[in-house]
Scaffold this motif. Structure first.
Motif, PDB file in Angstrom:
ATOM      1  N   ALA A   1       0.826  -1.213   0.000  1.00 16.77           N
ATOM      2  CA  ALA A   1       0.000   0.000   0.000  1.00 16.77           C
ATOM      3  C   ALA A   1       0.860   1.263   0.000  1.00 16.77           C
ATOM      4  O   ALA A   1       0.476   2.290  -0.577  1.00 16.77           O
ATOM      5  N   LYS A   2       2.028   1.192   0.635  1.00 12.63           N
ATOM      6  CA  LYS A   2       2.899   2.369   0.751  1.00 12.63           C
ATOM      7  C   LYS A   2       3.982   2.323  -0.331  1.00 12.63           C
ATOM      8  O   LYS A   2       5.170   2.206  -0.050  1.00 12.63           O
ATOM      9  N   ALA A   3       3.521   2.381  -1.572  1.00  9.48           N
ATOM     10  CA  ALA A   3       4.430   2.428  -2.726  1.00  9.48           C
ATOM     11  C   ALA A   3       3.804   3.370  -3.749  1.00  9.48           C
ATOM     12  O   ALA A   3       3.257   2.916  -4.752  1.00  9.48           O
ATOM     13  N   PRO A   4       3.872   4.684  -3.496  1.00  9.46           N
ATOM     14  CA  PRO A   4       3.137   5.638  -4.332  1.00  9.46           C
ATOM     15  C   PRO A   4       3.510   5.592  -5.805  1.00  9.46           C
ATOM     16  O   PRO A   4       2.639   5.671  -6.672  1.00  9.46           O
ATOM     17  N   ARG A   5       4.786   5.478  -6.124  1.00 16.31           N
ATOM     18  CA  ARG A   5       5.183   5.449  -7.535  1.00 16.31           C
ATOM     19  C   ARG A   5       4.654   4.205  -8.239  1.00 16.31           C
ATOM     20  O   ARG A   5       4.156   4.277  -9.367  1.00 16.31           O
ATOM     21  N   LEU A   6       4.771   3.085  -7.569  1.00 21.49           N
ATOM     22  CA  LEU A   6       4.287   1.840  -8.138  1.00 21.49           C
ATOM     23  C   LEU A   6       2.775   1.877  -8.324  1.00 21.49           C
ATOM     24  O   LEU A   6       2.242   1.443  -9.350  1.00 21.49           O
ATOM     25  N   ASN A   7       2.073   2.418  -7.333  1.00 20.98           N
ATOM     26  CA  ASN A   7       0.625   2.479  -7.408  1.00 20.98           C
ATOM     27  C   ASN A   7       0.143   3.468  -8.463  1.00 20.98           C
ATOM     28  O   ASN A   7      -0.922   3.276  -9.065  1.00 20.98           O
ATOM     29  N   ARG A   8       0.902   4.539  -8.692  1.00 22.87           N
ATOM     30  CA  ARG A   8       0.541   5.469  -9.763  1.00 22.87           C
ATOM     31  C   ARG A   8       0.796   4.836 -11.129  1.00 22.87           C
ATOM     32  O   ARG A   8       0.036   5.044 -12.080  1.00 22.87           O
ATOM     33  N   ALA A   9       1.882   4.063 -11.227  1.00 22.22           N
ATOM     34  CA  ALA A   9       2.194   3.414 -12.493  1.00 22.22           C
ATOM     35  C   ALA A   9       1.183   2.317 -12.833  1.00 22.22           C
ATOM     36  O   ALA A   9       0.880   2.083 -14.008  1.00 22.22           O
ATOM     37  N   PHE A  10       0.665   1.658 -11.821  1.00 22.72           N
ATOM     38  CA  PHE A  10      -0.312   0.587 -12.040  1.00 22.72           C
ATOM     39  C   PHE A  10      -1.477   0.780 -11.070  1.00 22.72           C
ATOM     40  O   PHE A  10      -1.560   0.120 -10.053  1.00 22.72           O
ATOM     41  N   PRO A  11      -2.395   1.697 -11.379  1.00 25.15           N
ATOM     42  CA  PRO A  11      -3.510   1.977 -10.468  1.00 25.15           C
ATOM     43  C   PRO A  11      -4.449   0.786 -10.343  1.00 25.15           C
ATOM     44  O   PRO A  11      -4.601  -0.006 -11.283  1.00 25.15           O
ATOM     45  N   ILE A  12      -5.070   0.689  -9.194  1.00 25.50           N
ATOM     46  CA  ILE A  12      -5.952  -0.451  -8.948  1.00 25.50           C
ATOM     47  C   ILE A  12      -7.158  -0.439  -9.872  1.00 25.50           C
ATOM     48  O   ILE A  12      -7.724  -1.481 -10.220  1.00 25.50           O
ATOM     49  N   GLN A  13      -7.565   0.766 -10.328  1.00 28.75           N
ATOM     50  CA  GLN A  13      -8.697   0.853 -11.252  1.00 28.75           C
ATOM     51  C   GLN A  13      -8.384   0.122 -12.556  1.00 28.75           C
ATOM     52  O   GLN A  13      -9.251  -0.533 -13.141  1.00 28.75           O
ATOM     53  N   ALA A  14      -7.130   0.232 -13.010  1.00 32.38           N
ATOM     54  CA  ALA A  14      -6.734  -0.464 -14.238  1.00 32.38           C
ATOM     55  C   ALA A  14      -6.772  -1.978 -14.037  1.00 32.38           C
ATOM     56  O   ALA A  14      -7.201  -2.726 -14.924  1.00 32.38           O
ATOM     57  N   ALA A  15      -6.319  -2.424 -12.870  1.00 36.18           N
ATOM     58  CA  ALA A  15      -6.336  -3.859 -12.582  1.00 36.18           C
ATOM     59  C   ALA A  15      -7.766  -4.387 -12.557  1.00 36.18           C
ATOM     60  O   ALA A  15      -8.056  -5.456 -13.110  1.00 36.18           O
ATOM     61  N   ARG A  16      -8.673  -3.650 -11.922  1.00 32.01           N
ATOM     62  CA  ARG A  16     -10.076  -4.074 -11.870  1.00 32.01           C
ATOM     63  C   ARG A  16     -10.711  -4.095 -13.252  1.00 32.01           C
ATOM     64  O   ARG A  16     -11.535  -4.969 -13.563  1.00 32.01           O
TER      65      ARG A  16
END
Length: 308
Positions: free
Chosen positions: A214-229
């Motif tokens: 959860a605490k990986a802002p760059r990674l989460n911006r590069a692969f947002p959860i909305q895209a995964a869903r």
């Protein structure tokens, strides 16, 4: 069931009932169009130039080893239950229970373990087994050279795949020689499942799982959860469609020989592969029936706390 709910259910079934004749009409139109196209001189020249098979690399293995059979069975079993549990997560409105990991033993965290639904626990547990089975499959695939039967190595795979599709659509099906090599459309289909859809399902599923940092802002911006869903559910639909077409063609294009390829490591037309297939179906049906809360709760309780 209330009157409103019964009316809504009846309306859904009526819509589904209309889809069946519409699908049959569409199928008939496709077959007629394909048969007409095959009679044209241009299509006949195309089929002669591209009969539907692309040459394999030199040294490609001939035949299907036994490990492919048990890998195929394990993958089928796990994938069936993964699709079932994923659908339950998406559609079940009333929780069947919760699971919280024990914060002890080999895995310890400073944070309080997160609680998840029993359906999600089952889905993630199956995912782990599926990934482990897939890793074994990848290792054996490249160690034995079987990858050459699944990876396109020439650009003529695409016109040959179009040729195969036309032959299937016209119901004048191509000659099968799966023991030696798959036709171009099969090869592209298997390649897409093994090297595109499966990794995509794993990656998007991991992104949505509690294991994702959860605490990986760059990674989460590069692969947002909305895209995964947005990707995860269509990938599941692709698996379902592949399974339907795959099973249909296996049974319709020489069932005994195909089942011997898949389950008996043989190119014969005996019944050995069929009986292995029948046994695998019985196991899958039993696993489907057993995937109920009454059986899942005691298993989940071995690794965590199960609540209502």
């Amino acid at each position: 069931m209330s009157r409103t709910a019964a009316t809504a259910a009846r309306s859904r079934w009526l819509k589904l009932a209309w889809m069946i004749p519409a699908a049959l009409l569409l199928l008939a139109a496709v077959v007629l169009a394909a048969r007409w196209l095959r009679e044209t001189p241009g299509a006949q020249d195309f089929l002669a130039a591209y009969p539907g098979h692309s040459a394999l690399p030199d040294g490609a293995p001939v035949g299907i080893p036994a490990w492919v059979g048990w890998q195929h069975f394990l993958n089928s079993l796990l994938l069936l239950l993964i699709i079932r549990s994923g659908w339950m997560i998406r559609t079940r409105q009333r929780s069947i229970g919760s699971w919280t990991r024990n914060n002890k033993g080999l895995i310890r965290t400073k944070n309080q373990p997160k609680r998840m639904s029993l359906d999600l626990w089952f889905h993630l547990s199956l995912d782990v087994l599926w990934v482990l089975n897939g890793l074994v499959f990848y290792v054996l695939l490249f160690a034995t050279g079987q990858w050459m039967r699944l990876v396109p190595t020439s650009w003529d795979i695409f016109p040959n795949a179009a040729s195969t599709a036309l032959q299937y659509a016209s119901l004048d099906w191509p000659t099968e020689s799966g023991w030696v090599s798959y036709n171009a459309l099969q090869l592209l289909s298997y390649f897409s499942i093994v090297f595109i859809a499966a990794p995509l399902a794993i990656l998007t599923g991991l992104r949505m799982s509690p294991s994702w940092p959860a605490k990986a802002p760059r990674l989460n911006r590069a692969f947002p959860i909305q895209a995964a869903r947005a990707l995860h559910f269509p990938v599941m639909i692709y698996f379902v469609l592949f399974i339907i077409v795959h099973v249909t063609l296996v049974l319709a294009t020489g069932a005994l020989r195909n089942l011997n390829h898949m389950y008996a490591a043989s190119d014969g037309t005996g019944w050995t592969g069929f009986w292995f297939f029948a046994a695998s179906v019985v196991i899958m049906v039993a696993a489907w029936v057993a995937a109920r809360p009454i059986f899942l709760r005691p298993v989940a309780a071995l690794t965590g706390k199960v609540g209502r």
